[in-house]
Design a protein around this motif. Structure first.
Motif, PDB file in Angstrom:
ATOM      1  N   UNK A 411      33.202  39.586  28.702  1.00  0.00           N
ATOM      2  CA  UNK A 411      33.444  40.910  29.309  1.00  0.00           C
ATOM      3  C   UNK A 411      32.342  41.693  29.541  1.00  0.00           C
ATOM      4  N   UNK A 412      31.097  41.434  29.083  1.00  0.00           N
ATOM      5  CA  UNK A 412      30.041  42.243  29.457  1.00  0.00           C
ATOM      6  C   UNK A 412      28.986  41.397  30.474  1.00  0.00           C
ATOM      7  N   UNK A 413      28.975  40.237  30.555  1.00  0.00           N
ATOM      8  CA  UNK A 413      28.185  39.433  31.323  1.00  0.00           C
ATOM      9  C   UNK A 413      28.877  38.877  32.637  1.00  0.00           C
ATOM     10  N   UNK A 414      29.744  37.766  32.145  1.00  0.00           N
ATOM     11  CA  UNK A 414      30.280  36.887  33.160  1.00  0.00           C
ATOM     12  C   UNK A 414      31.232  37.543  33.960  1.00  0.00           C
ATOM     13  N   UNK A 419      30.626  37.449  41.452  1.00  0.00           N
ATOM     14  CA  UNK A 419      30.721  37.980  42.841  1.00  0.00           C
ATOM     15  C   UNK A 419      32.255  37.676  43.418  1.00  0.00           C
ATOM     16  N   UNK A 420      32.787  36.579  43.199  1.00  0.00           N
ATOM     17  CA  UNK A 420      34.006  36.239  43.499  1.00  0.00           C
ATOM     18  C   UNK A 420      35.085  36.939  42.887  1.00  0.00           C
ATOM     19  N   UNK A 421      35.941  38.065  43.552  1.00  0.00           N
ATOM     20  CA  UNK A 421      37.002  38.756  42.988  1.00  0.00           C
ATOM     21  C   UNK A 421      38.155  37.820  42.494  1.00  0.00           C
ATOM     22  N   UNK A 424      36.706  36.371  39.117  1.00  0.00           N
ATOM     23  CA  UNK A 424      36.773  37.453  38.198  1.00  0.00           C
ATOM     24  C   UNK A 424      38.150  37.584  37.818  1.00  0.00           C
ATOM     25  N   UNK A 425      39.169  37.544  38.486  1.00  0.00           N
ATOM     26  CA  UNK A 425      40.458  37.629  38.081  1.00  0.00           C
ATOM     27  C   UNK A 425      40.784  36.505  37.152  1.00  0.00           C
ATOM     28  N   UNK A 426      40.347  35.441  37.719  1.00  0.00           N
ATOM     29  CA  UNK A 426      40.938  34.310  36.837  1.00  0.00           C
ATOM     30  C   UNK A 426      40.097  34.109  35.372  1.00  0.00           C
ATOM     31  N   UNK A 466      36.920  23.795  32.275  1.00  0.00           N
ATOM     32  CA  UNK A 466      37.939  24.554  32.950  1.00  0.00           C
ATOM     33  C   UNK A 466      37.557  25.455  34.149  1.00  0.00           C
ATOM     34  N   UNK A 467      36.521  26.376  33.645  1.00  0.00           N
ATOM     35  CA  UNK A 467      35.974  27.050  34.628  1.00  0.00           C
ATOM     36  C   UNK A 467      35.106  26.537  35.967  1.00  0.00           C
TER      37      UNK A 467
END
Length: 562
Positions: A411-414, A419-421, A424-426, A466-467
């Motif tokens: 939540x503070x770094x990743x 950069x990809x919206x 980030x939502x995933x 999975x990421x």
């Protein structure tokens, strides 16, 4: 009118043209980070503007490099490490089944994790914080992505057969339960008739108020026997209305499995079925209630709405689906909920004909049967109370520290630095993924009491694994855009466009994948970077907004891309 951003880009493009352009490999996720040209803010001019007539740009042949091939590349899939990701019993089963099928173990593992989570369902939850009442159920959405020959269905089938076996046993037991229910119902109706007869006698004449009151009390305490229902573990093709009926009698939840998952996703887009998508999105949470009100069907209340979803999907179908979501405003997070989604590299085919590893399948059979009927309180769960509606497990001290450290980094770094919206939502939904995986692995390894550090570390490893697959899958979005650029390159080489064309000239053609202004801008940006075209501004003589026109590299005519 001078546009400093366009002049800067023109100067950079001309400078690049002084050298031969190497083959351009466009990494799909790199394009995820690029905004559409129309939305980029203008940069301040770095020097005095230089105006060059269009004819001067296209005359000198040394300005034009050889058009660079546009090569589509997806990120490679992360390797599947069974020893790191799974307890020994699960790892042995996954690797044995995958090896005998000559299939990717990722498929078997993904199906196994989602199926186990669906069996646990609302029987038990994980409480990730010590003082907060936040609960996470282990139901998950997942998918296996691959070509039709990738053995997605067989890999999934070796797991789902355990659910089929459980349902068969439930239906066998139901026959005896129905007989007992019929006898209880007959006794109930006899008692009801006797009480009603007593009420009639008490009401005759002057009436016997004491007898009437006694009969009323007897009627109030007479309970109608509940009709028995076999527990359902899986549904293949049900409407939302029917799923609601099933879940009303199956509070633990169940798995919705579709061999072709695109059929389910497409059904969410149909006119008149807008509520289906909301139903599934709510069911992913696993802890809320849901009420369905229909004029013809009446009202139905589902105390706990919990669903797991799994299926197979082909890359080209998923590519088009993802492109439609990202190119529109219709991104409500539905695809980001499919967190156990894998798209592995296919292993080389081998002829394998051997017996299964002794005891591997039997161990999975016993595990499924145990989790289908286990009592979480006996295994160390905390009983529900006024504010926690489900029995729950918690992390032990070491596992709690792992989760805190992992969650803090997420939540503070990743997420802030992503950069990809869409990515980030995933990632924003990964806290549920971590907790669900930790609970599944804890119970699947036969442990009791608090969730231990080994399960927390495996959950963290799963999230990382999975990421990697998510980045590969979302790369399909840019893959579609690169395909559109390749199509435009072919049309240019065939002479379908003339010098000084505009983006509007492109999308008005209606070519596949280039049917909007945004799609045309993206394709032209890719081609300009590869040296196929050059964007220049044609200033409006009346002082209006300049029109961006594109010059075609003379070497592109008749050129074959790649």
């Amino acid at each position: 009118m001078f546009d400093p951003h366009k002049e800067k880009r023109l100067a950079q493009t001309r400078a690049a043209m002084n050298e031969l352009a190497p083959p351009l490999k466009l990494h799909p996720n790199a394009l995820l980070r690029r905004k559409q040209p129309s939305s980029e803010p203008a940069s301040p001019p770095l020097a005095a503007p230089i105006f060059t007539p269009l004819e001067e740009v296209q005359q000198p042949p040394h300005y034009w490099p050889d058009p660079a091939p546009i090569i589509k590349e997806l990120p490679r899939a992360p390797a599947f490490d069974a020893k790191t990701l799974l307890p020994p019993t699960l790892a042995e089963f996954v690797m044995d089944e995958a090896d005998r099928m000559s299939a990717a173990p990722d498929y078997v593992a993904a199906a196994l994790i989602v199926a186990l989570g669906s069996i646990i369902g609302t029987s038990a939850a994980l409480k990730p914080k010590r003082r907060d009442d936040w609960l996470v159920t282990p139901n998950l959405f997942g998918a296996v992505v691959g070509e039709p020959s990738a053995k997605k269905s067989p890999s999934t089938g070796v797991v789902l057969r355990f659910l089929d076996r459980l349902e068969a046993k439930e239906h066998e037991a139901l026959a005896g339960q129905q007989q007992a229910h019929a006898a209880e119902l007959a006794a109930y109706e006899v008692h009801q008739a006797v009480i009603k007869d007593s009420m009639k006698k008490a009401a005759k004449g002057k009436g016997d108020s004491a007898a009437m009151l006694a009969a009323q009390n007897d009627m109030a305490t007479l309970a109608k026997p509940k009709e028995p229902h076999a527990r359902r573990f899986k549904s293949n093709d049900s409407t939302v209305e029917k799923l609601g009926d099933i879940l009303a009698n199956n509070p633990q939840g169940l798995l919705v499995y579709r061999d072709e998952l695109m059929g389910l996703l497409a059904s969410w887009e149909k006119e008149g079925r807008e509520g289906d998508r909301a139903f599934y999105l709510e069911a992913w949470n696993g802890t809320g209630s849901f009420s369905v009100d229909r004029i013809q069907r009446g009202s139905l209340h589902i105390p706990t709405l919990c669903l797991s979803v799994f299926g197979g999907i082909q890359p080209d179908l998923l590519e088009r689906y993802l492109a439609a979501i990202t190119d529109s405003m219709d991104n409500d997070g539905r695809i980001q909920r499919f967190q156990v989604m894998v798209y592995p590299e296919q292993p080389a085919w081998r002829w394998v004909d051997r017996y299964p590893v002794k005891g591997a399948r039997e161990a999975m059979r016993d595990l499924f049967e145990h989790l289908a009927s286990f009592d979480p309180l006996q295994d160390g769960a905390t009983a529900p109370d006024e504010f926690t509606s489900l029995p729950y497990f918690a992390f032990d001290d070491a596992a709690q520290e792992v989760f805190i450290e992992w969650s803090t980094d997420l939540n503070t770094q990743r997420i802030p630095n992503e950069a990809s919206p869409i990515m980030a939502q995933h990632l924003a939904k990964y806290e549920k993924l971590f907790c669900a995986l930790a609970l599944i692995l804890h119970l699947a390894s036969g442990q009791t009491g608090e969730v231990k550090i080994d399960s927390a570390l495996r959950a963290a490893a799963w999230c990382s694994y999975l990421e990697g697959h998510a980045r590969r899958i979302y790369g399909l979005v840019e893959s579609a855009r690169v395909d559109a650029a390749n199509l435009l390159a072919r049309r240019i080489s065939e002479g379908k466009l003339a010098d000084n064309f505009t983006a509007r000239d492109v999308w008005k053609k209606g070519w596949r994948g280039i049917k909007t202004a945004a799609q045309a801008d993206t394709a032209l940006t890719i081609l300009e970077a590869a040296g196929w075209v050059l964007a220049v501004d044609d200033a409006d003589k009346e002082g209006g907004r300049p029109t961006t026109r594109y010059l075609i590299n003379p070497k592109a005519k008749g050129q074959k891309n790649g």
